[in-house]
Design an enzyme around this catalytic site. Sequence first.
Site, short mmCIF file in Angstrom:
data_model
loop_
_atom_site.label_atom_id
_atom_site.label_comp_id
_atom_site.label_asym_id
_atom_site.label_seq_id
_atom_site.Cartn_x
_atom_site.Cartn_y
_atom_site.Cartn_z
N ASP A 9 0.86 -1.17 0.00
CA ASP A 9 0.00 0.00 0.00
C ASP A 9 0.90 1.23 0.00
O ASP A 9 2.09 1.14 0.35
CB ASP A 9 -0.88 -0.03 1.24
CG ASP A 9 -1.76 1.20 1.39
OD1 ASP A 9 -2.38 1.61 0.39
OD2 ASP A 9 -1.80 1.75 2.50
N ASP A 11 -0.33 5.10 0.84
CA ASP A 11 -0.69 6.03 1.90
C ASP A 11 -0.79 5.31 3.25
O ASP A 11 -1.40 4.24 3.34
CB ASP A 11 -2.03 6.70 1.61
CG ASP A 11 -1.95 7.67 0.44
OD1 ASP A 11 -0.81 8.02 0.03
OD2 ASP A 11 -3.01 8.09 -0.06
N ASP A 186 -1.57 -0.82 5.89
CA ASP A 186 -2.03 -0.37 7.20
C ASP A 186 -3.52 -0.61 7.43
O ASP A 186 -3.97 -0.57 8.58
CB ASP A 186 -1.76 1.13 7.35
CG ASP A 186 -2.73 1.95 6.51
OD1 ASP A 186 -3.63 2.60 7.07
OD2 ASP A 186 -2.60 1.92 5.26
#
Length: 230
Positions: A9, A11, A186
């Site tokens: 990922d 961001d 996240d």
Amino acid sequence: MQYKHIFFDLDHTLWDFDKNAEETLHELYQSHQLRSLGVSCPYTFIETYTRNNHALWASYHTGKISKEYLRTTRFRKTFIDLGVKPDAIPSLFEEDYVRICPTKTGLFPGTHDILQYLNRRYRLHIISNGFTEATTTKIKVCELAGYFTTIVISEKVGSNKPDKAIFEYALREARAEKNECIMIGDSLEADVRGALDYGIDAIYFNPADKPKPEDVPVQIKNLDELRSLL
């Protein structure tokens, strides 16, 4: 498991979204003179925006709202929550934020070091739920492009994580099989459970040290921990 492909990922995993947003919002608080509108504290403004933005992004991940709704709502709701009348909201605030924030270069500690380490051993890829122009800018200004074989952006694909369609697209672009792949991110829903439901392994990036759900097999609190895992 002998992995060949690692999907990251962007961001909140490599690009430190909250740090970069906070820096941008401090600048905009001054340039738009928000104190004169009754927003007395920049930190209260940033905290309120962060809460609203995270909630809207959670809805965007699951397809409940559109990009346009997210962008027209997050600051409007923040200003209204802080008592600013709708007709007093700065009309260019969102535009300025979208222009400035992606140019910020704050990465999580050790990002370049771990990507250099992994890039010698695996093929690296990005799967991002971000918007095309902003994501491309972030990758460019942070000098990340050279590490990645493929970069998949949800806006281009037409589906968001955790939808299986974006994982299918990403593996097809990477020419990878499920048993060769692992996802690192996240978001429990978008990255970790999205990958696990699709049938590939996942690592939960948890720098805030939130409680780890029982269904999450592996977590890390900093990127350097990947050296002992991969």
